[in-house]
Design a protein around this motif. Structure first.
Motif, mmCIF file in Angstrom:
data_model
loop_
_atom_site.group_PDB
_atom_site.id
_atom_site.type_symbol
_atom_site.label_atom_id
_atom_site.label_comp_id
_atom_site.label_asym_id
_atom_site.label_seq_id
_atom_site.Cartn_x
_atom_site.Cartn_y
_atom_site.Cartn_z
ATOM 1 N N LYS A 110 0.772 -1.341 -0.007
ATOM 2 C CA LYS A 110 -0.024 0.061 -0.037
ATOM 3 C C LYS A 110 0.912 1.263 0.029
ATOM 4 C CE LYS A 110 -0.147 0.119 5.021
ATOM 5 N NZ LYS A 110 -0.970 -0.110 6.321
ATOM 6 N N PRO A 111 0.361 2.333 -0.484
ATOM 7 C CA PRO A 111 1.306 3.664 -0.488
ATOM 8 C C PRO A 111 1.204 4.006 1.081
ATOM 9 C CG PRO A 111 -0.818 3.899 -1.302
ATOM 10 C CD PRO A 111 -1.008 2.632 -1.304
ATOM 11 N N VAL A 112 2.629 4.667 1.250
ATOM 12 C CA VAL A 112 2.909 5.106 2.704
ATOM 13 C C VAL A 112 3.316 6.444 2.524
ATOM 14 C CG1 VAL A 112 4.356 4.888 4.538
ATOM 15 C CG2 VAL A 112 2.742 2.890 3.846
ATOM 16 N N LYS A 113 3.056 7.558 3.241
ATOM 17 C CA LYS A 113 3.649 8.871 3.111
ATOM 18 C C LYS A 113 4.520 8.934 4.446
ATOM 19 C CE LYS A 113 2.632 13.619 2.763
ATOM 20 N NZ LYS A 113 1.461 14.729 3.147
ATOM 21 N N MET A 114 6.096 9.443 3.942
ATOM 22 C CA MET A 114 6.814 9.289 4.911
ATOM 23 C C MET A 114 7.107 10.693 5.501
ATOM 24 S SD MET A 114 9.733 6.830 3.342
ATOM 25 C CE MET A 114 10.074 7.713 1.793
ATOM 26 N N GLU A 115 7.581 10.880 6.469
ATOM 27 C CA GLU A 115 7.798 12.202 7.232
ATOM 28 C C GLU A 115 8.514 13.218 6.346
ATOM 29 O OE1 GLU A 115 11.055 12.351 10.451
ATOM 30 O OE2 GLU A 115 11.472 10.339 9.903
ATOM 31 N N THR A 116 9.441 12.869 5.221
ATOM 32 C CA THR A 116 9.753 13.829 4.295
ATOM 33 C C THR A 116 8.720 14.378 3.678
ATOM 34 O OG1 THR A 116 10.466 12.168 2.797
ATOM 35 C CG2 THR A 116 12.181 12.753 4.391
ATOM 36 N N GLY A 117 7.531 13.553 3.240
ATOM 37 C CA GLY A 117 6.349 13.876 2.303
ATOM 38 C C GLY A 117 6.428 13.121 1.196
ATOM 39 N N ALA A 118 7.664 12.473 1.029
ATOM 40 C CA ALA A 118 7.427 11.406 -0.198
ATOM 41 C C ALA A 118 6.886 10.106 0.125
ATOM 42 C CB ALA A 118 8.898 11.052 -0.352
ATOM 43 N N GLU A 119 6.197 9.630 -0.776
ATOM 44 C CA GLU A 119 5.344 8.405 -0.993
ATOM 45 C C GLU A 119 6.252 7.034 -1.238
ATOM 46 O OE1 GLU A 119 1.733 7.988 -3.040
ATOM 47 O OE2 GLU A 119 0.648 9.086 -1.483
ATOM 48 N N ILE A 120 5.827 5.877 -0.539
ATOM 49 C CA ILE A 120 6.614 4.748 -0.771
ATOM 50 C C ILE A 120 5.659 3.717 -0.687
ATOM 51 C CG2 ILE A 120 7.465 4.475 1.415
ATOM 52 C CD1 ILE A 120 9.960 3.119 0.491
ATOM 53 N N HIS A 121 5.872 2.471 -1.327
ATOM 54 C CA HIS A 121 5.146 1.373 -1.266
ATOM 55 C C HIS A 121 5.565 0.477 -0.243
ATOM 56 C CE1 HIS A 121 1.750 1.728 -4.120
ATOM 57 N NE2 HIS A 121 2.805 2.521 -4.860
ATOM 58 N N CYS A 122 4.737 0.093 0.739
ATOM 59 C CA CYS A 122 5.189 -0.850 2.044
ATOM 60 C C CYS A 122 4.187 -1.910 2.293
ATOM 61 C CB CYS A 122 5.095 0.189 3.135
ATOM 62 S SG CYS A 122 6.458 1.317 3.477
ATOM 63 N N PRO A 123 4.655 -3.121 2.584
ATOM 64 C CA PRO A 123 3.760 -4.067 3.009
ATOM 65 C C PRO A 123 2.675 -3.610 3.685
ATOM 66 C CG PRO A 123 6.107 -4.803 3.321
ATOM 67 C CD PRO A 123 6.038 -3.082 3.280
ATOM 68 N N ALA A 124 1.372 -4.477 3.731
ATOM 69 C CA ALA A 124 0.261 -3.761 4.073
ATOM 70 C C ALA A 124 0.305 -3.823 5.763
ATOM 71 C CB ALA A 124 -0.901 -4.575 3.639
ATOM 72 N N PHE A 125 1.138 -4.398 6.446
ATOM 73 C CA PHE A 125 0.913 -4.600 7.854
ATOM 74 C C PHE A 125 1.904 -3.285 8.500
ATOM 75 C CE2 PHE A 125 4.674 -7.263 6.452
ATOM 76 C CZ PHE A 125 5.765 -6.555 6.928
ATOM 77 N N VAL A 126 2.437 -2.430 7.539
ATOM 78 C CA VAL A 126 2.974 -1.188 8.310
ATOM 79 C C VAL A 126 2.004 -0.250 8.802
ATOM 80 C CG1 VAL A 126 4.453 0.749 7.601
ATOM 81 C CG2 VAL A 126 5.355 -1.553 6.814
ATOM 82 N N GLU A 127 2.252 0.275 9.879
ATOM 83 C CA GLU A 127 1.309 1.191 10.688
ATOM 84 C C GLU A 127 1.783 2.679 10.653
ATOM 85 O OE1 GLU A 127 -1.796 0.538 11.079
ATOM 86 O OE2 GLU A 127 -1.655 -1.788 11.571
#
Lengths: 340, 189
Positions: B152-169
């Motif tokens: 799923k797409p995840v937004k990181m603290e830098t503002g950039a998006e990355i794809h992570c496994p679904a279990f990441v919270e």
């Protein structure tokens, strides 16, 4: 910019050789075994043809004088007065020819050659050469024997003969015996070649650029090719034949675009030897290279009588590379120069 | 100005051509047995990333590029620009987002990067191969789903998006490979 920055400007030779931990050979065992096998079969071939295996010095007071061959000098002696420079041989040519004057009829040698600053995928400053001479032979017989040996070692078809001129006409669309530097430049531009800024107007420099870039890649893609009848200005120590365009009776074998062997119908005239040596030294000085000692002992041998003969030198490392289907000499040498 | 002669040519040299810095990515030596040598360099432009191929005659020389590698610490963002400090001499440099390329995605306050200076001006910034960043926002993951092939797409603290496994919270720390832009693993605080 701070002072410390100025001190850290790139130094010459900043990229170091691999460290001591790179102790392993670069060739894999199958390539090492293939080399041994090729050497054994080459010796068999020469013995069957009644060639005598000989040895000559690697370190000698004289060396081939060539504008484009840089020998490695070794200084012997402790203080200035006893110091003398000997030369690691760029090929065993001088001493093997002296053996011909001394009565040898057919000789071969498998030995090392050294050429300063020649390093690249197909060059190593120290390399293995197979060199042979047979009296009575001219260029035709010399090419025939080279083709037979190559066919035997590599299981190829016989080598196709192609004159230097026809090769240039076919692959570079230029007549190498007629064209001026401007015409070479035009061909280079039309083919999108990167021309060295300081190439100048030496016709042989232009010929070699087109040979490397446009002609060689086509040579020996199916069967091996022997290029022959080189321009007289590239005769080295080959006889020159006075055709309408004088040609050197020099020949080279190419396989899969790689230059493997160089042969001559051997020059016999000591005066011409001296003239060519002096000319090569003149070119060396013009290029800012050091003078090399004249080949006095070979001259003396020629004066004593030098038989009609053809001789060939073949690069063994490249032979193994082609037989093994490799791309770089390091893959067929146990310890290439940067690990030597 | 330092120069390199053809006999110095090798992979890894930094040279200057027409005023621009290049990294030698391939150095080739060709020479007919009897005849003049041709040295061929394949070079990458350190500013624009384009590749150039040139031939040289033996004895020719080219200028060495006044290129220096140093460590740059990311300090803060100022509008479209990013401010770095050379940790060797505390000098500060501003780089535009264009100069940074994708590097901005992995920069948080204090990140130590490799900084390349050409004639004392920064031209490239390379973040560490692996960085740890906080997940700022993502959709909640399905409980107990530990599969790594569902992303799923995840937004990181830098503002950039990355794809992570679904279990990441949200709020978790993740390790990212900056060379590929891929998620590697979750990191315990």
């Amino acid at each position: 910019m701070s002072e410390s920055r100025n001190e850290t400007l790139p130094q010459r030779r900043e990229v170091a050789r691999p460290g001591a931990d790179h102790w392993q050979p670069t060739a894999e065992w199958p390539a090492v075994r293939l080399r041994a096998d090729l050497l054994r079969r080459a010796r068999d071939f020469f013995h069957e043809h009644q060639f005598l295996e000989v040895e000559t010095p690697l370190l000698s007071s004289e060396t081939i004088v060539d504008a484009e061959l840089e020998p490695i000098g070794v200084t012997i002696g402790e203080n200035g007065e006893n110091e003398e420079t000997f030369w690691l041989q760029t090929s065993p040519e001088l001493c093997m020819k002296r053996l011909l004057s001394a009565g040898a009829e057919a000789i071969f040698q498998i030995t090392r050659g050294f050429r300063k600053e020649e390093s690249g995928p197909l060059h190593n400053p120290e390399f293995t050469l197979m060199e042979w001479y047979r009296t009575g032979d001219g260029m035709e017989e010399g090419m025939g024997l080279l083709s037979d040996l190559f066919q035997r070692l590599m299981q190829t078809n016989p080598a196709k003969r192609l004159s230097y001129r026809d090769a240039f006409l076919e692959y570079a669309q230029i007549d190498p015996f007629e064209a001026e530097p401007a015409a070479y430049a035009q061909i280079a531009t039309a083919n999108g070649l990167a021309v060295p800024a300081q190439l100048g107007d030496e016709i042989d420099d232009w010929r070699n650029l087109l040979l490397l870039e446009l002609v060689m890649p086509h040579l020996g893609q199916s069967e091996p090719v022997i290029l022959f009848n080189y321009p007289a200005s590239q005769a080295a120590l080959a006889e020159i034949r006075n055709d309408p365009h004088p040609v050197a009776e020099r020949f080279e074998l190419f396989y899969q675009g790689i230059e493997l062997a160089n042969g001559y119908h051997e020059l016999r005239d000591p005066h011409e030897l001296r003239r060519r040596t002096e000319e090569a030294n003149r070119q060396r000085v013009a290029q800012g290279k050091r003078l090399l000692p004249p080949s006095r002992r070979l001259e003396a041998a020629m004066r004593a009588g030098f038989p009609r003969a053809a001789g060939v030198a073949l690069g063994v490392d490249r032979l193994v590379l082609l037989a093994a289907g490799k791309k770089e000499l390091a893959e067929v040498m146990t310890f290439p120069f940067d690990r030597a | 100005m330092a120069t390199y002669n053809t006999s110095d040519f090798r992979k890894g040299l930094k040279v200057q051509i027409d005023g621009e810095p290049y990294l030698v990515i391939e150095s080739n030596f060709r020479k007919p047995g009897k005849g003049n040598a041709i040295y061929t360099l394949r070079m990458k432009n350190l500013v624009r990333g384009t590749v150039l191929e040139r031939n040289y005659k033996g004895g020719e020389s080219i200028e060495a590029a006044d290129v220096e590698e140093t460590e740059g610490q990311f300090l803060y963002r100022q509008g479209e620009n990013y401010v770095f400090m050379d940790t060797a001499n505390y000098e500060q440099y501003e780089l535009s987002s264009e100069q940074l390329g994708d590097a901005w995605k992995y920069l948080k306050d204090g990140t130590l990067c490799q900084m390349i200076l050409f004639e004392s001006n920064p031209i490239t910034i390379t973040p560490p191969n692996h960085v740890v960043l906080k997940v700022e926002y993502c959709e909640p993951g399905a409980k107990g789903n530990t599969a790594t092939n569902v992303t799923k797409p995840v937004k990181m603290e830098t503002g950039a998006e990355i794809h992570c496994p679904a279990f990441v919270e949200m709020g978790e720390l993740i390790r990212v490979d900056t060379r590929t832009g891929e998620y590697i693993e979750r990191v315990k605080e």
